[in-house]
Design a protein around this motif. Structure first.
Motif, PDB file in Angstrom:
ATOM      1  N   ALA A   1       2.255  -6.804   5.592  1.00  0.00           N
ATOM      2  CA  ALA A   1       1.805  -7.026   6.975  1.00  0.00           C
ATOM      3  C   ALA A   1       0.553  -7.902   7.017  1.00  0.00           C
ATOM      4  O   ALA A   1       0.435  -8.783   7.881  1.00  0.00           O
TER       5      ALA A   1
ATOM      6  N   ASP B   1      -7.604  -3.947  -1.359  1.00  0.00           N
ATOM      7  CA  ASP B   1      -8.297  -3.150  -2.388  1.00  0.00           C
ATOM      8  C   ASP B   1      -7.566  -3.124  -3.731  1.00  0.00           C
ATOM      9  O   ASP B   1      -8.120  -2.701  -4.735  1.00  0.00           O
ATOM     10  N   GLU B   2      -6.327  -3.610  -3.758  1.00  0.00           N
ATOM     11  CA  GLU B   2      -5.632  -3.624  -5.052  1.00  0.00           C
ATOM     12  C   GLU B   2      -6.084  -4.854  -5.855  1.00  0.00           C
ATOM     13  O   GLU B   2      -6.413  -5.888  -5.272  1.00  0.00           O
TER      14      GLU B   2
ATOM     15  N   ARG C   1       6.693  -4.513  -1.985  1.00  0.00           N
ATOM     16  CA  ARG C   1       6.893  -3.151  -2.482  1.00  0.00           C
ATOM     17  C   ARG C   1       8.342  -2.702  -2.714  1.00  0.00           C
ATOM     18  O   ARG C   1       8.596  -1.939  -3.651  1.00  0.00           O
TER      19      ARG C   1
ATOM     20  N   LYS D   1      13.193  -0.014  -7.335  1.00  0.00           N
ATOM     21  CA  LYS D   1      14.534  -0.512  -7.679  1.00  0.00           C
ATOM     22  C   LYS D   1      14.429  -1.313  -8.972  1.00  0.00           C
ATOM     23  O   LYS D   1      14.184  -0.742 -10.035  1.00  0.00           O
TER      24      LYS D   1
ATOM     25  N   ALA E   1     -12.350  -1.824   2.212  1.00  0.00           N
ATOM     26  CA  ALA E   1     -13.101  -1.615   3.457  1.00  0.00           C
ATOM     27  C   ALA E   1     -13.350  -0.128   3.588  1.00  0.00           C
ATOM     28  O   ALA E   1     -12.418   0.669   3.447  1.00  0.00           O
TER      29      ALA E   1
ATOM     30  N   THR F   1      -3.640  -1.848   6.705  1.00  0.00           N
ATOM     31  CA  THR F   1      -3.919  -1.067   5.487  1.00  0.00           C
ATOM     32  C   THR F   1      -2.738  -0.220   5.031  1.00  0.00           C
ATOM     33  O   THR F   1      -2.853   0.528   4.045  1.00  0.00           O
TER      34      THR F   1
ATOM     35  N   ARG G   1       3.951   4.069  -5.033  1.00  0.00           N
ATOM     36  CA  ARG G   1       3.592   3.197  -3.913  1.00  0.00           C
ATOM     37  C   ARG G   1       3.177   1.808  -4.387  1.00  0.00           C
ATOM     38  O   ARG G   1       3.437   0.818  -3.735  1.00  0.00           O
TER      39      ARG G   1
ATOM     40  N   ASP H   1       2.636  -0.520   8.434  1.00  0.00           N
ATOM     41  CA  ASP H   1       2.749   0.931   8.229  1.00  0.00           C
ATOM     42  C   ASP H   1       1.571   1.730   8.783  1.00  0.00           C
ATOM     43  O   ASP H   1       1.656   2.949   8.900  1.00  0.00           O
TER      44      ASP H   1
ATOM     45  N   HIS I   1       8.646   0.822   7.374  1.00  0.00           N
ATOM     46  CA  HIS I   1       9.671   0.004   6.729  1.00  0.00           C
ATOM     47  C   HIS I   1       9.270  -1.460   6.736  1.00  0.00           C
ATOM     48  O   HIS I   1       8.515  -1.921   7.601  1.00  0.00           O
TER      49      HIS I   1
ATOM     50  N   TRP J   1      16.571  -0.888   4.986  1.00  0.00           N
ATOM     51  CA  TRP J   1      17.679  -0.697   4.051  1.00  0.00           C
ATOM     52  C   TRP J   1      17.201   0.180   2.903  1.00  0.00           C
ATOM     53  O   TRP J   1      15.998   0.343   2.679  1.00  0.00           O
TER      54      TRP J   1
HETATM   55  P1  FAD Z   1       1.289  -1.863   2.420  1.00  0.00           P
HETATM   56  O1  FAD Z   1       2.417  -2.568   1.745  1.00  0.00           O
HETATM   57  O2  FAD Z   1       1.012  -0.441   2.044  1.00  0.00           O
HETATM   58  O3  FAD Z   1      -0.025  -2.729   2.201  1.00  0.00           O
HETATM   59  C1  FAD Z   1      -1.292  -2.267   2.613  1.00  0.00           C
HETATM   60  C2  FAD Z   1      -2.315  -2.747   1.623  1.00  0.00           C
HETATM   61  O4  FAD Z   1      -3.612  -2.421   2.129  1.00  0.00           O
HETATM   62  C3  FAD Z   1      -2.216  -2.060   0.268  1.00  0.00           C
HETATM   63  O5  FAD Z   1      -2.343  -2.998  -0.760  1.00  0.00           O
HETATM   64  C4  FAD Z   1      -3.388  -1.089   0.270  1.00  0.00           C
HETATM   65  O6  FAD Z   1      -3.857  -0.803  -1.018  1.00  0.00           O
HETATM   66  C5  FAD Z   1      -4.393  -1.886   1.087  1.00  0.00           C
HETATM   67  N1  FAD Z   1      -5.465  -1.053   1.658  1.00  0.00           N
HETATM   68  C6  FAD Z   1      -5.357   0.209   2.152  1.00  0.00           C
HETATM   69  N2  FAD Z   1      -6.560   0.643   2.590  1.00  0.00           N
HETATM   70  C7  FAD Z   1      -7.430  -0.368   2.366  1.00  0.00           C
HETATM   71  C8  FAD Z   1      -8.813  -0.525   2.610  1.00  0.00           C
HETATM   72  N3  FAD Z   1      -9.535   0.438   3.194  1.00  0.00           N
HETATM   73  N4  FAD Z   1      -9.416  -1.691   2.252  1.00  0.00           N
HETATM   74  C9  FAD Z   1      -8.683  -2.695   1.674  1.00  0.00           C
HETATM   75  N5  FAD Z   1      -7.370  -2.599   1.420  1.00  0.00           N
HETATM   76  C10 FAD Z   1      -6.744  -1.454   1.778  1.00  0.00           C
HETATM   77  N6  FAD Z   1      11.187  -0.584   3.226  1.00  0.00           N
HETATM   78  C11 FAD Z   1      12.457  -0.959   3.505  1.00  0.00           C
HETATM   79  O7  FAD Z   1      12.751  -1.307   4.671  1.00  0.00           O
HETATM   80  N7  FAD Z   1      13.418  -0.955   2.549  1.00  0.00           N
HETATM   81  C12 FAD Z   1      13.172  -0.588   1.256  1.00  0.00           C
HETATM   82  O8  FAD Z   1      14.082  -0.589   0.416  1.00  0.00           O
HETATM   83  C13 FAD Z   1      11.847  -0.183   0.927  1.00  0.00           C
HETATM   84  N8  FAD Z   1      11.550   0.214  -0.323  1.00  0.00           N
HETATM   85  C14 FAD Z   1      10.284   0.630  -0.610  1.00  0.00           C
HETATM   86  C15 FAD Z   1       9.989   1.066  -1.899  1.00  0.00           C
HETATM   87  C16 FAD Z   1       8.723   1.524  -2.218  1.00  0.00           C
HETATM   88  C17 FAD Z   1       8.419   1.991  -3.604  1.00  0.00           C
HETATM   89  C18 FAD Z   1       7.716   1.557  -1.216  1.00  0.00           C
HETATM   90  C19 FAD Z   1       6.335   2.070  -1.534  1.00  0.00           C
HETATM   91  C20 FAD Z   1       7.993   1.124   0.071  1.00  0.00           C
HETATM   92  C21 FAD Z   1       9.272   0.652   0.386  1.00  0.00           C
HETATM   93  N9  FAD Z   1       9.589   0.209   1.668  1.00  0.00           N
HETATM   94  C22 FAD Z   1      10.862  -0.191   1.962  1.00  0.00           C
HETATM   95  C23 FAD Z   1       8.567   0.203   2.724  1.00  0.00           C
HETATM   96  C24 FAD Z   1       7.841  -1.137   2.810  1.00  0.00           C
HETATM   97  O9  FAD Z   1       7.523  -1.606   1.528  1.00  0.00           O
HETATM   98  C25 FAD Z   1       6.577  -0.941   3.625  1.00  0.00           C
HETATM   99  O10 FAD Z   1       6.975  -0.628   4.944  1.00  0.00           O
HETATM  100  C26 FAD Z   1       5.694  -2.179   3.651  1.00  0.00           C
HETATM  101  O11 FAD Z   1       5.214  -2.452   2.356  1.00  0.00           O
HETATM  102  C27 FAD Z   1       4.514  -1.977   4.599  1.00  0.00           C
HETATM  103  O12 FAD Z   1       3.665  -3.077   4.504  1.00  0.00           O
HETATM  104  P2  FAD Z   1       2.134  -2.942   4.952  1.00  0.00           P
HETATM  105  O13 FAD Z   1       1.535  -4.275   4.653  1.00  0.00           O
HETATM  106  O14 FAD Z   1       2.047  -2.387   6.322  1.00  0.00           O
HETATM  107  O15 FAD Z   1       1.503  -1.836   3.996  1.00  0.00           O
END
Ligand code: FAD
Length: 397
Positions: free
Chosen positions: A12, A34-35, A42, A47, A79, A105, A125, A270, A287, A316
């Motif tokens: 995102a 933060d990673e 992800r 998989k 943060a 985040t 995760r 998320d 998702h 999916w």
């Molecule tokens: P994230 O990917 O969680 O990214 C957020 C980032 O922010 C992370 O790197 C985190 O460390 C960082 N962060 C958090 N707090 C802070 C802070 N305070 N300061 C700085 N950085 C911070 N979805 C599907 O639809 N189909 C699938 O098959 C599927 N498989 C998945 C398999 C796994 C193992 C996982 C974990 C998720 C899966 N998902 C799947 C879900 C999908 O990957 C997530 O919905 C998506 O990654 C969300 O993206 P995001 O950027 O919102 O959050």
């Protein structure tokens, strides 16, 4: 010159930066994550990454050239507070001033109480989590998976494929009990058995001992590793007292423009819920597709647009040799119809509200999914008799 700061460098956050540039934002963009790793995707972590060669770096990096996009990437930076009134984010490397802030985040996996940090107990995760699990699969160790949700099922699939003995322990009476009705999940139970995975439902892991997981009734399950997949919570604890309102589920309460309750602060992916006019309720979606679509709207609004976010949700899952897809959103009061026998190789379930399609689950029927996405977007009325016939293409009545 005005700066957009994006906190969270997952899908995102990255997508927000990309969309801002695509939509013409010329000023600064700072992406904080933060990673330590370059931003990555992800879904492959549960998989292909688990089954890849242990000595090779998994290929999960986003194909984004941050330098060419003129996005300042701050990795390994966390943060830990937001001063909304001052337009400042406090990080462990100093204070970042923003003109607009995007919260991205994501979520963190819920640990099994009392087990955080115990050796042999894993969450799934991050890339580091997946890397820690690869030796478990290589060793074909006995594994106990806690939780028969999406992640638990995908991990069990990979572990079984690697040759591990796998037991999945689920507190509810069936897999995916919170997501899908018993008519469907009753059949999904069989998927575990077919794959040689032992599924124990209606019971919980009460204690962990070296090499074993102990159930509430005293049963000891051999476990060189325990993988906990019991859900995820929005990573929003650092926003306490910031002026950004959170819901009881911990999600940032965004509005339909993905604005938060703090001025100039938006939220995507998320970590945030939003009100869906389509479904008449607030949705918190964990998702991938939501983390791709939301940023387009957020970026447009950051730039000064006035776009509403109301997607047809999609996800999916790849489990036990099946490709499971879901589009839309249903509740327990919607009418469910089956297209085909859920005991067979390929079938779908559809949900209707007031005669219109609200959601579809497809198991190895990608065409149903593609058609349903369009029909749901149009809230198309469906003929129930034709809809229940898997030989007839899904179409509007
Ligand atoms: P994230 O990917 O969680 O990214 C957020 C980032 O922010 C992370 O790197 C985190 O460390 C960082 N962060 C958090 N707090 C802070 C802070 N305070 N300061 C700085 N950085 C911070 N979805 C599907 O639809 N189909 C699938 O098959 C599927 N498989 C998945 C398999 C796994 C193992 C996982 C974990 C998720 C899966 N998902 C799947 C879900 C999908 O990957 C997530 O919905 C998506 O990654 C969300 O993206 P995001 O950027 O919102 O959050």
């Amino acid at each position: 010159m005005s700066d957009v700061v994006i906190v969270g460098a997952g899908m995102a956050g990255v997508q927000t930066a990309v969309c801002l540039r695509e939509q013409g934002w010329r000023d600064g963009i700072v992406l904080v994550g933060d990673e330590p790793h370059p931003p990555y995707d992800r879904p492959p972590l549960s998989k292909a990454v688990l089954l890849g060669p242990a000595d090779a770096e998994p290929d999960v990096r986003f194909d984004v050239d941050f330098a060419a996009l003129d996005v300042q990437l701050l990795l390994g930076v966390r943060a830990h507070a937001l001063r909304g009134a001052d337009h400042e984010v406090v990080t462990d490397r100093g204070v970042l001033r923003y003109d607009r802030l995007v919260l991205a985040t994501g979520a963190f996996p819920v640990p099994l109480p009392g087990t955080a940090g115990l050796p042999g107990v894993h969450l799934l995760r991050t890339l580091d989590d997946a890397a820690a699990l690869r030796p478990v699969l290589d060793a074909r160790a006995d594994v106990v998976v806690v939780g028969a949700g999406w992640i638990g099922a995908e991990f069990a699939t990979a572990a079984r494929q690697a040759g591990c003995e796998v037991t999945v322990v689920e507190a509810a009476d069936r897999p995916l009990a919170g997501a899908l009705p018993a008519t469907i999940t009753g059949h999904m139970r069989g998927w575990y058995g077919e794959a040689g995975v032992r599924l124990l439902t209606g019971t919980a892991v009460a204690a962990l001992e070296p090499g074993a997981a102990v159930l509430a009734d005293g049963t000891r399950l051999p476990a060189a590793a325990v993988v906990v997949g019991i859900g995820a919570r929005p990573a929003t604890g650092w926003l306490a007292g910031s002026g950004v309102d959170l819901g009881a589920d911990g999600a940032v309460l965004a509005d339909d423009r993905l604005r938060t309750t703090a001025p100039d602060v938006y939220a995507v992916g998320d970590c945030a819920s939003f009100p869906s006019a389509r479904y008449g309720e607030r949705l918190l979606i964990h998702h991938w597709d939501n983390a791709v679509q939301g940023p387009r709207t957020a970026a447009a609004n950051v730039i000064g647009g006035d776009e509403a976010y109301d997607p047809v949700p999609y996800f999916w899952s790849e489990q036990f040799g099946r490709f499971v897809q879901y589009a839309g959103h249903h509740t327990g009061t919607d009418t469910m119809l089956l297209r085909g026998d859920p005991g067979s190789a390929a079938w779908s379930a559809v949900w209707l509200r007031d005669g219109a399609l609200t959601a579809l689950l497809a198991v190895d029927r990608p065409r149903d999914l593609a058609q349903a996405r369009k029909l749901i977007a149009r809230a198309a009325p469906l003929d129930p008799a034709l809809t229940a016939d898997p030989a007839v293409q899904l179409k509007s009545a």
